[in-house]
Design a protein around this motif. Structure first.
Motif, short mmCIF file in Angstrom:
data_model
loop_
_atom_site.label_atom_id
_atom_site.label_comp_id
_atom_site.label_asym_id
_atom_site.label_seq_id
_atom_site.Cartn_x
_atom_site.Cartn_y
_atom_site.Cartn_z
N ILE A 76 -4.06 -3.68 -1.19
CA ILE A 76 -3.70 -2.37 -0.65
C ILE A 76 -4.07 -2.40 0.83
O ILE A 76 -5.25 -2.49 1.18
N GLY A 77 -3.04 -2.35 1.70
CA GLY A 77 -3.29 -2.55 3.12
C GLY A 77 -3.81 -3.96 3.33
O GLY A 77 -3.23 -4.94 2.90
N GLU A 131 -8.37 4.88 -7.49
CA GLU A 131 -9.30 5.30 -6.44
C GLU A 131 -8.54 5.65 -5.16
O GLU A 131 -8.91 6.57 -4.42
N HIS A 132 -7.46 4.93 -4.90
CA HIS A 132 -6.67 5.15 -3.69
C HIS A 132 -5.58 6.19 -3.91
O HIS A 132 -5.18 6.88 -2.96
N TYR A 133 -5.11 6.29 -5.16
CA TYR A 133 -4.04 7.24 -5.48
C TYR A 133 -4.45 8.06 -6.70
O TYR A 133 -4.05 7.78 -7.84
N PRO A 134 -5.29 9.09 -6.51
CA PRO A 134 -5.84 9.87 -7.64
C PRO A 134 -4.77 10.52 -8.52
O PRO A 134 -5.05 10.84 -9.68
N SER A 135 -3.57 10.75 -7.98
CA SER A 135 -2.53 11.40 -8.78
C SER A 135 -2.16 10.60 -10.02
O SER A 135 -1.60 11.14 -10.99
N LEU A 136 -2.47 9.29 -10.02
CA LEU A 136 -2.14 8.45 -11.18
C LEU A 136 -2.94 8.86 -12.42
O LEU A 136 -2.57 8.50 -13.54
N ARG A 137 -4.01 9.61 -12.22
CA ARG A 137 -4.77 10.10 -13.38
C ARG A 137 -3.94 11.05 -14.22
O ARG A 137 -4.20 11.24 -15.41
N GLU A 138 -2.93 11.67 -13.61
CA GLU A 138 -2.13 12.67 -14.31
C GLU A 138 -0.96 12.06 -15.08
O GLU A 138 -0.26 12.76 -15.81
N MET A 139 -0.69 10.76 -14.89
CA MET A 139 0.44 10.14 -15.58
C MET A 139 -0.04 9.25 -16.71
O MET A 139 -1.16 8.74 -16.68
N HIS A 140 0.81 9.10 -17.72
CA HIS A 140 0.48 8.18 -18.80
C HIS A 140 1.76 7.66 -19.43
O HIS A 140 2.84 8.26 -19.31
#
Length: 539
Positions: A423-424, A451-460
């Protein structure tokens, strides 16, 4: 003659008799609320007292204050007894339902064989039961079971059953094609005769789909004079199912100019059908008329070119009238029109004269030839189109993954995945276990990125399908993997193809993550941009 049709939904009773369908009390209450929003007039909730779920449903449904009439189902009193002492009838009264559906035999063969009683006693059972419930101020729907078979065998007796019910106070006389073997012209002829013989009676129709004619038979009955239709959402029911209200309602309202529900409620039909399918946990046929995902889907290039000029060229109604939408499919049969239409859906501007546009059409066809299928993987297709439009920017770069699958005697299989990516300018290496290789890869990839893209916690991941593309190669066959993912707001599908099921799964999985991150930026604290990075997956 009135053009208003009463809609009687029996999804919660007759529908649950379909194989593989089981609804809890909570499920029934959720569906009842949704059916009420759709505007059906009667909701048959079940058989009071027959099981704990139905007892709970009738107790709790009163608190919902629905507009539809909640209806309890039961049979006529037993032979040789009285209506007042019949436990089944008492439970109907105690249910608190506003209406009751009583089923009685109208085929003399059934009276002798199933009930093992006389024709006269059967008439008395029907009349006594209806009169008793009418004394309790209940609306009464009489379901004349096996009516059409009974009428064809002994019309005088079948009609006498209806007369007995009518004289006892039944509000509706419902003609049931219980075995589903009657043809539309027979239904029309019989109902037409009954409208004359039973002048003033309110006739309903209840059909089954054993000959794939339940909807057609219902329409025939209405055209002959029936004014109540019974059916279920998505055609659920015993054997081949009941008449499908998702087809009956729009056919009556949009094709035959009857009034069933309000126009704004009709626009909720697709949503309601899919909601019931989700609650019942039954896959909804993609090609189901009116409400199916493919009901207004177009694949052939000539078709697409025409509907882009005027949708009436290949659509019999505007999909929005039933809450559905037009879909343009992209496949090896696709032409330029399909690609441009899909791009427009995604708010992408592709120039048909542009060389990149022509290349992406060729690339999609080549990928389909390899086994990719984008009809059911819109997210993977969108990523391809964005790449062709120069919008592809990677927020992470894949370097490698390894899998460990271990099975010891007497122990469960353990799957562990190791993923390395950047990442980077930062290199990240993670490991995670899962209940299978794909789940382990998903967990490891998510662990590296969240950790870098917290929105992924909302997908499954919500669904996973593997299709063998060439069974002649046995275990060496190429496979196609379709992964469906969802977040709090959206649901999308991605595809991967390989002779290695893990690699195919990885492709679909990474596309799913990439799609979830569309519109996001590389974390600023890494001091790098995504431009110039190498793509994660090269199809």
């Amino acid at each position: 003659m009135s053009k208003s049709i009463s809609i009687f939904d029996t999804t919660l009773r007759d529908g649950t008799q379909g194989e593989g369908i089981s609804l809890s009390a909570d499920d029934k209450l959720k569906i009842a609320r949704k059916l009420d929003e759709l505007g059906v007039h009667y909701i048959e909730g079940g058989i009071p007292g027959s099981n704990g779920k139905d007892i709970e449903f009738f107790k709790r449904v009163q608190q919902l204050n629905l507009n539809a009439k909640i209806t309890a189902f039961g049979s006529t009193r037993r032979k040789g007894s009285t209506a007042q002492e019949d436990a089944n009838l008492k439970r109907i009264i105690e249910s608190g339902a506003q209406a009751a559906t009583l089923v009685g035999k109208s085929w003399d063969f059934h009276v002798h064989t199933a009930l093992q009683t006389t024709l006269e006693e059967n008439l008395a059972m029907i009349a006594d039961s209806i009169a008793y419930l009418k004394q309790q101020q209940m609306e009464l729907i009489f379901d004349a079971e096996h009516f059409f078979d009974g009428y064809k065998n002994n019309p005088e007796y079948a009609v006498s059953v209806l007369r007995a019910a009518k004289d006892a106070g039944a509000d509706w006389l419902t003609l049931c094609d219980t075995n589903g073997g009657t043809l539309p012209h027979e239904v029309y002829e019989i109902v037409s005769k009954l409208m004359i013989e039973l002048d003033g009676a309110s006739i309903g129709i209840h059909t089954h789909n054993d000959c794939e004619l339940a909807v057609a038979n219902t329409l025939s009955a209405v055209q002959a004079g029936a004014r109540q239709v019974q059916g279920t959402m998505n055609g659920y029911g015993e054997r081949c199912g009941n008449a499908n209200l998702c087809s009956i309602i729009p056919n009556l309202q949009l094709k035959l100019d009857y009034t069933c529900i309000a126009e704004e409620q009709l626009a909720q039909l697709t949503n309601t059908a899919r909601y019931v399918s989700e609650i019942a946990n039954v896959h909804m046929p993609i090609n189901q008329p009116y409400v199916g995902n493919a009901a207004f889907a177009h694949k052939g290039g000539i078709h697409v070119s025409a509907i882009l000029r005027d949708s009436r060229t290949y659509e019999h109604i505007e999909p929005e009238r039933v809450g559905n939408k037009q879909r343009i499919l992209v496949s090896e049969l696709a032409g330029q029109s399909n690609i441009l239409s899909k791009a427009k859906e995604m708010n992408l501007e592709l120039n048909p004269e542009n060389e990149e546009t022509k290349q992406i059409i060729g690339k999609i066809k080549d990928l389909e030839h390899q086994g990719y299928q984008f009809e059911g993987a819109d997210a993977s297709l969108e990523l391809l189109l964005r790449e062709a439009n120069g919008e592809r920017s990677e927020l992470f770069v894949f370097e490698s993954f390894k899998m460990l699958v271990e099975k010891n005697a007497g122990a469960a299989v353990v799957s562990e995945a190791f993923v390395k990516l950047r990442i980077g300018g930062q290199s990240i290496y993670t490991a995670a276990e899962g209940n299978g290789p794909v789940n382990a890869l998903d967990n490891a990839l998510r662990k590296a990125l969240v950790e870098h893209y917290p929105s992924l916690r909302e997908m499954h991941l919500s669904d996973y399908k593997v299709r063998v593309l060439d069974e002649t190669e046995a275990t060496a066959s190429k496979v196609r993997v379709l992964i469906e993912s969802q977040s709090l707001q959206d649901r999308w599908s991605t595809v991967g193809v390989s002779a290695n099921v893990i690699e195919a799964s990885w492709e679909a999985l990474v596309d799913s993550i990439r799609y979830a991150l569309l519109g996001q930026q590389l974390p600023a604290h890494h001091g790098a941009t995504a431009s110039g990075t190498q793509g994660i997956v090269n199809h």
